[in-house]
Write an enzyme that holds these catalytic residues in place. Structure first.
Site, short mmCIF file in Angstrom:
data_model
loop_
_atom_site.label_atom_id
_atom_site.label_comp_id
_atom_site.label_asym_id
_atom_site.label_seq_id
_atom_site.Cartn_x
_atom_site.Cartn_y
_atom_site.Cartn_z
CG HIS A 40 -1.51 -1.25 1.61
ND1 HIS A 40 -1.96 -2.06 2.56
CD2 HIS A 40 -2.76 -1.87 0.48
CE1 HIS A 40 -2.65 -2.64 2.63
NE2 HIS A 40 -3.38 -2.55 1.41
CE LYS A 152 -1.60 -10.06 -3.46
NZ LYS A 152 -2.89 -9.47 -2.54
CB SER A 188 -1.76 -10.00 1.12
OG SER A 188 -3.37 -10.36 0.84
CB SER A 189 -4.67 -6.42 4.77
OG SER A 189 -4.22 -5.56 3.61
NE ARG A 190 -9.37 -11.28 2.16
CZ ARG A 190 -9.65 -10.89 1.12
NH1 ARG A 190 -9.09 -10.01 0.32
NH2 ARG A 190 -10.86 -9.76 1.05
P1 AMP Z 1 -6.42 -3.77 -0.40
O1 AMP Z 1 -6.24 -2.82 0.96
O2 AMP Z 1 -6.43 -4.89 -0.51
O3 AMP Z 1 -7.79 -2.80 -1.08
O4 AMP Z 1 -5.28 -2.70 -1.68
C1 AMP Z 1 -5.31 -1.46 -1.30
C2 AMP Z 1 -4.54 -1.42 -2.91
O5 AMP Z 1 -2.80 -1.15 -2.73
C3 AMP Z 1 -4.74 -2.04 -4.77
O6 AMP Z 1 -4.79 -1.37 -5.22
C4 AMP Z 1 -3.71 -3.35 -4.02
O7 AMP Z 1 -4.01 -3.54 -5.33
C5 AMP Z 1 -2.44 -2.13 -3.49
N1 AMP Z 1 -1.78 -3.19 -3.34
C6 AMP Z 1 -1.97 -4.13 -2.23
N2 AMP Z 1 -0.49 -4.93 -1.86
C7 AMP Z 1 -0.26 -4.93 -2.85
C8 AMP Z 1 0.70 -5.09 -3.18
N3 AMP Z 1 1.59 -5.95 -2.44
N4 AMP Z 1 1.66 -4.63 -4.07
C9 AMP Z 1 1.24 -3.81 -4.62
N5 AMP Z 1 0.29 -2.76 -4.51
C10 AMP Z 1 -0.76 -3.80 -3.61
#
Ligand code: AMP
Length: 281
Positions: A40, A152, A188-190
């Protein structure tokens, strides 16, 4: 770095960005679901570099989770997120609640065609409609010049880009490279859900991507052979593939012969946790 201004209400963020715009400044926007990590933050950093003002949103959007998915236990840590965002020097953090985003009577959705039916769309049929609906709302609220999305979630990036093009939304979509842990696991948050054993086994995802990339580099262009290589490796580590596909980067259509620029996409379960990853071949 100073703390960002934290805003919960649409009318307040609208006022704040209207003032920014009136002063001739540019706005970059990074939508997230929080529990922030370096993936992020790479998007945030790019936005801070490219724009006068950066707005980040944290909103765990119920509409993109199906019943039985992880909406209720999606990881959250707002105070840590705030600390990280303060270090990056962002300006506004928008954290609406569900009543703010989906008030009584809310009755619309946005759906993008074919590419939402592939890959993640097959096992999560309503997911992308939830994503595009919330992103359209957020774009209308924040009205940024630039929107930052991570590779991602490559399919999500394509879907949002299609929506932006199809509806002539006045925003530039900027895709940012996938950020990995030092051992290669896609951040990943997961990942927080993984047990120590699952965390080790989950490394097979990145290894599978590398195995396929290397076989392609050595001349193997049959997608079935390449997919099987990935599958065998992941099964050895007791991952349960949801899909392993090689597709073109624009329409996500399966390819007959793999060529440079095609991508390998994976979704694999380890226990209850479903992880996705991808690599450009
Ligand atoms: P999320 O909080 O999972 O919805 O992610 C928010 C944004 O961060 C989205 O555009 C994701 O693609 C990006 N993102 C999440 N994990 C990664 C990562 N490991 N590398 C690059 N971007 C990421």
């Amino acid at each position: 770095m100073s703390k960002p201004r934290v805003i919960e209400h649409i009318h307040e963020i609208r006022q704040a960005v209207a003032d920014v715009r009136a002063s001739g400044k540019t706005i970059g926007f990074v939508p997230t679901m929080g529990f922030l990590h370096k993936g992020h933050l790479s998007l945030v950093r790019k936005s801070v570099t490219d724009n006068d003002i950066t707005v980040v949103s944290i909103y765990v959007n119920p509409a993109q989770f199906a019943p039985g998915e992880d909406l209720s236990n999606y990881p959250r840590d707002l105070s840590n997120d705030l600390r990280l965002l303060a270090e990056e020097g962002i300006d506004y953090l928008f954290i609406p609640n569900n009543t703010e985003m989906y008030p009584d009577g809310f009755n619309s959705s946005v759906s993008v065609g074919n590419i939402t039916e592939r890959l993640c769309g097959e096992s999560r049929p309503d997911h992308f409609r939830g994503v595009t609906t919330i992103v359209l709302k957020l774009l209308n609220i924040v009205q940024p010049e630039n929107l930052y999305l991570g590779e991602k979630d490559f399919q999500q990036y394509l879907v949002i880009n299609t929506m932006v093009t199809d509806f002539n939304l006045p925003v530039e979509v900027v895709s940012c490279p996938l950020v990995r842990e030092s051992d290669g696991l896609a951040m990943s948050s997961r990942n927080k859900y993984l047990s120590a054993d699952e965390r080790k086994r989950a490394l097979s995802l990145y290894q599978a991507l590398k195995i396929v990339k290397s076989a392609f580099g050595q001349g193997e262009t049959n997608p079935e052979v390449l997919r099987l290589l990935a599958r065998q490796h992941i099964l050895t580590f007791r991952g349960e593939p949801d899909y392993i596909e090689i597709a073109d980067e624009d329409k996500l259509q399966p390819v007959q012969t793999v060529t440079s620029g095609n991508r390998l996409f994976l979704a694999v379960r380890f226990g209850n946790t479903r992880l996705i990853d991808n690599i450009r071949l």
